[in-house]
Design an enzyme around this catalytic site. Structure first.
Site, short mmCIF file in Angstrom:
data_model
loop_
_atom_site.label_atom_id
_atom_site.label_comp_id
_atom_site.label_asym_id
_atom_site.label_seq_id
_atom_site.Cartn_x
_atom_site.Cartn_y
_atom_site.Cartn_z
N GLN A 1 8.71 10.06 -2.84
CA GLN A 1 10.60 9.21 -1.98
C GLN A 1 10.74 10.94 -1.66
O GLN A 1 10.05 11.82 -1.46
CB GLN A 1 11.10 8.74 -2.33
CG GLN A 1 10.76 7.48 -3.05
CD GLN A 1 11.66 6.39 -3.62
OE1 GLN A 1 13.31 6.83 -3.77
NE2 GLN A 1 10.96 5.68 -3.57
N ASN B 1 8.22 -5.55 2.12
CA ASN B 1 7.53 -4.43 1.11
C ASN B 1 6.72 -4.88 0.31
O ASN B 1 7.16 -6.00 -0.70
CB ASN B 1 8.35 -3.10 0.56
CG ASN B 1 8.30 -2.79 -0.71
OD1 ASN B 1 7.76 -1.40 -0.10
ND2 ASN B 1 7.92 -2.55 -1.67
N GLU B 2 5.30 -4.63 -0.26
CA GLU B 2 5.04 -4.60 -1.21
C GLU B 2 4.59 -6.17 -1.39
O GLU B 2 4.58 -6.50 -2.71
CB GLU B 2 5.34 -3.91 -2.47
CG GLU B 2 4.50 -2.91 -2.21
CD GLU B 2 4.43 -2.02 -3.70
OE1 GLU B 2 5.14 -2.25 -4.69
OE2 GLU B 2 4.20 -0.38 -3.33
N GLU C 1 3.34 5.09 1.37
CA GLU C 1 3.88 5.37 0.47
C GLU C 1 2.42 5.96 -0.84
O GLU C 1 1.68 5.47 -0.87
CB GLU C 1 4.18 4.44 -0.52
CG GLU C 1 6.58 3.60 -0.46
CD GLU C 1 6.59 2.43 -1.68
OE1 GLU C 1 6.12 2.49 -2.68
OE2 GLU C 1 6.73 1.96 -1.08
N TYR D 1 -0.14 5.94 -5.42
CA TYR D 1 0.71 6.51 -6.21
C TYR D 1 -0.97 7.17 -7.44
O TYR D 1 -1.77 6.56 -7.81
CB TYR D 1 1.58 6.13 -7.19
CG TYR D 1 2.63 5.97 -6.18
CD1 TYR D 1 3.69 6.75 -5.46
CD2 TYR D 1 2.60 3.92 -5.77
CE1 TYR D 1 4.42 6.41 -4.94
CE2 TYR D 1 4.04 3.46 -4.96
CZ TYR D 1 4.64 4.90 -4.37
OH TYR D 1 5.82 5.06 -4.04
N ASN E 1 11.12 -1.33 -3.14
CA ASN E 1 11.45 -3.10 -3.93
C ASN E 1 12.69 -2.62 -3.00
O ASN E 1 13.21 -4.30 -3.74
CB ASN E 1 11.15 -2.44 -5.27
CG ASN E 1 9.98 -2.87 -5.37
OD1 ASN E 1 8.75 -2.54 -4.74
ND2 ASN E 1 9.52 -1.70 -7.07
N GLU F 1 14.81 5.24 -0.19
CA GLU F 1 14.90 4.09 -1.08
C GLU F 1 16.53 4.13 -1.37
O GLU F 1 16.71 5.03 -2.74
CB GLU F 1 13.80 4.21 -2.48
CG GLU F 1 14.39 2.65 -2.62
CD GLU F 1 12.80 1.82 -3.15
OE1 GLU F 1 11.91 2.05 -3.32
OE2 GLU F 1 12.89 1.06 -3.70
O1 AHR Z 1 8.73 4.08 -4.37
C1 AHR Z 1 9.64 3.97 -5.72
C2 AHR Z 1 8.33 2.27 -5.47
O2 AHR Z 1 6.75 2.70 -5.94
C3 AHR Z 1 8.41 1.72 -4.51
O3 AHR Z 1 10.13 0.96 -4.57
C4 AHR Z 1 8.08 -0.10 -4.56
O4 AHR Z 1 7.42 -0.42 -3.18
C5 AHR Z 1 7.08 0.77 -5.29
O5 AHR Z 1 5.87 0.69 -6.04
#
Ligand code: AHR
Length: 508
Positions: A354, A177-178, A297, A249, A77, A32
């Site tokens: 990432q 994305n999201e 992710e 996450y 994002n 990213e």
């Molecule tokens: O990976 C960091 C961020 O986490 C990304 O930009 C977003 O898609 C997610 O919330």
């Protein structure tokens, strides 16, 4: 540490009982435009190891060693404010812009062409995301035409004039994305997004019918709209998309390490819930095809620490989300890999978020070294040896109590068979903080009875990390005492350990 009387964890391997083939895209990652992932991460003109294009060779070497098969780009994002036209053409003409997502300044010095060059050199497949936050159908179609149309139109000829005569042929595309997250630029309701996703997908398929398209699922299973979001989006877009995305996450909170070590319980539940939702919509629509999952992710991320940090003040390539991963983090990370593999029948794409510096397995210093974080090792081992067909592993394991998930098996495991050679690789995590876990694997249904190696990631200091000064403080070591006797593999799994056990067919 050792408990001779401890009940062993057991499972049986049988080649007849498979989950499904491991899709090569399971070992993808994510680049990213944020923090130092790109700038001073993979790209740093003037660095002693940089090639003529400014790509750091020390980083490229590590990316190849990591075995990354796909790279999602350019966000995250960031993509929800992305103007792709800014990132192509002569560098001196590219505009400097505000990146609203990360309160940073984007110079566009590294853009689409540079990313494609990186992918070619890293021997990895690009996975492109389109901006469905501030932009829509037209811009997505234009970007696709620029990338994939052979020539003879203004946009495809523009690509050729920018040095890429041959089309890029990017097959895999994320539709935003999201878009469920209120933090997302251009955040939408499920109805709004579903409609936009299907119209964008239709237009993109008119240009290139062979694309594989990913609809945004939820940004996490904890969000209030989870599952309803997927159902609504898929009701609208089912026929036009191939995947729905998942993001997750995990971090240790309130000192509750036992629950942290069991994070994959939540991850597996998340996967199974999304599979159920996809198949529910399939039944309602009387559709033939199945929607697969792109877990695009996933990682350990200390989000609370990131949220507490002072936000950047429109800096270029600020230090963001530079988590320094411990041995404990790597064990949880390995368990997440096991969760993905255990669902290989439906999770056919995944991206470790990432790749460099930003919650990443590879770290760099500007003008300085690049090194492997603890999480590098489980990924590299799985990408190298976790190829083939996942076998069904039904674990019979002692359990331990957790505050978040109740009683959880101490053993988390999966196994992959290479059907050509008959070789089998087992990945296993011992979640106990204190005790060795004896493991017995009954090999009655596989021919691989010769132990090739048993590598372990564990440490007397579970907080140990790798740093620029001590880049090899944590590395995998060979296990002691693992053996195969009478068709049964016996091993002692160290406390809080990630393990890779490779078995091969006896040579005649
Ligand atoms: O990976 C960091 C961020 O986490 C990304 O930009 C977003 O898609 C997610 O919330």
């Amino acid at each position: 540490m050792s408990h001779p009387g401890t009940t062993p964890a057991r499972f049986t391997l049988d080649a007849a009982f498979g989950v499904g083939p491991v899709a090569p895209r399971l070992y993808g990652s994510f680049v990213e435009h944020m923090g130092r992932c790109v700038y001073t991460g993979l790209y740093e003109p003037g660095h002693p190891s940089a090639d003529a294009a400014g790509l750091r060779q020390d980083v490229l070497d590590l990316v190849r060693e990591l075995g990354v098969t796909t790279v999602r780009y350019p966000g995250g994002n960031f993509v929800s404010g992305y103007r792709w036209e800014d990132s192509v053409g002569p560098r001196e003409e590219r505009p400097v812009r505000l990146d609203l997502a990360w309160r940073s300044t984007e110079t566009n010095e590294f853009g689409l062409g540079e990313f494609m060059d990186f992918c070619a050199k890293a021997d990895t497949e690009p996975m492109m995301a389109v901006n469905l936050g501030t932009r829509g159908v037209a811009e997505a179609a234009q970007l696709l035409e620029y990338c994939n149309h052979p020539g003879g139109t203004e946009l495809s000829d523009r690509r050729a004039a920018h040095g890429a005569k041959e089309p890029y042929g990017i097959k895999m595309w994320c539709l935003g994305n999201e878009m469920d997250g209120p933090w997302q630029i251009g955040h939408k309701t499920a109805e709004e997004y579903g409609r936009l996703a299907v119209e964008t997908a239709r237009a993109m398929r008119m240009i290139d019918p062979g694309l594989e398209l990913v609809a945004c699922g939820s940004s996490g299973s904890g969000i209030a709209t989870f599952a309803a979001w997927e159902a609504t989006v898929l009701e609208a877009a089912y026929d036009e998309v191939d995947y729905v995305s998942l993001h997750a996450y995990y971090e240790e909170t309130d000192g509750d390490r036992d629950s942290f070590l069991a994070s994959a319980v939540d991850m597996e539940h998340f996967i199974e819930s999304v599979v159920a939702t996809c198949d529910h919509v399939r039944a309602r629509l009387k559709a033939k095809k199945r929607i697969n999952l792109s877990f695009d992710e996933w990682n350990v991320w200390y989000i609370r620490r990131s949220e507490a940090a002072t936000p950047p003040d429109w800096d270029q390539a600020p230090r963001l989300l530079e988590d320094n991963y411990s041995v404990t983090d790597a064990v949880v990370f390995g368990s997440m890999l096991i969760a993905l593999l255990r669902h290989a029948d439906r999770v056919t794409s995944a991206s470790l978020a990432q790749l460099v510096n930003v919650i990443a397995p590879i770290m760099t210093e500007p003008g300085g070294p690049a090194w492997r974080q603890t999480t590098f090792f489980p990924f590299a081992q799985a990408s190298r040896y976790g190829r083939g067909r996942v076998l069904r592993v039904e674990v019979d394991s002692p359990t331990y109590p957790t505050a978040r998930f109740g009683e959880v098996p101490l053993l988390h495991a999966t196994a992959v068979i290479d059907d050509e050679t008959g070789d089998v690789t087992v990945f296993a995590v011992n979640r106990s903080q204190t005790d060795v876990l004896p493991l017995e694997i009954d090999l009655r249904g596989v021919d691989a009875h010769t132990l090739a190696e048993h590598l372990v990631l564990a440490d007397e200091n579970p907080e140990a990390t790798n740093t620029a000064d001590r880049p090899d403080r944590v590395v995998p070591h060979a296990a002691i005492g693992t053996s195969v006797t009478g068709g049964v593999l016996c091993a002692d799994l160290e406390p809080m350990s990630w393990n890779m056990v490779r078995l091969s067919r006896p040579q005649n």
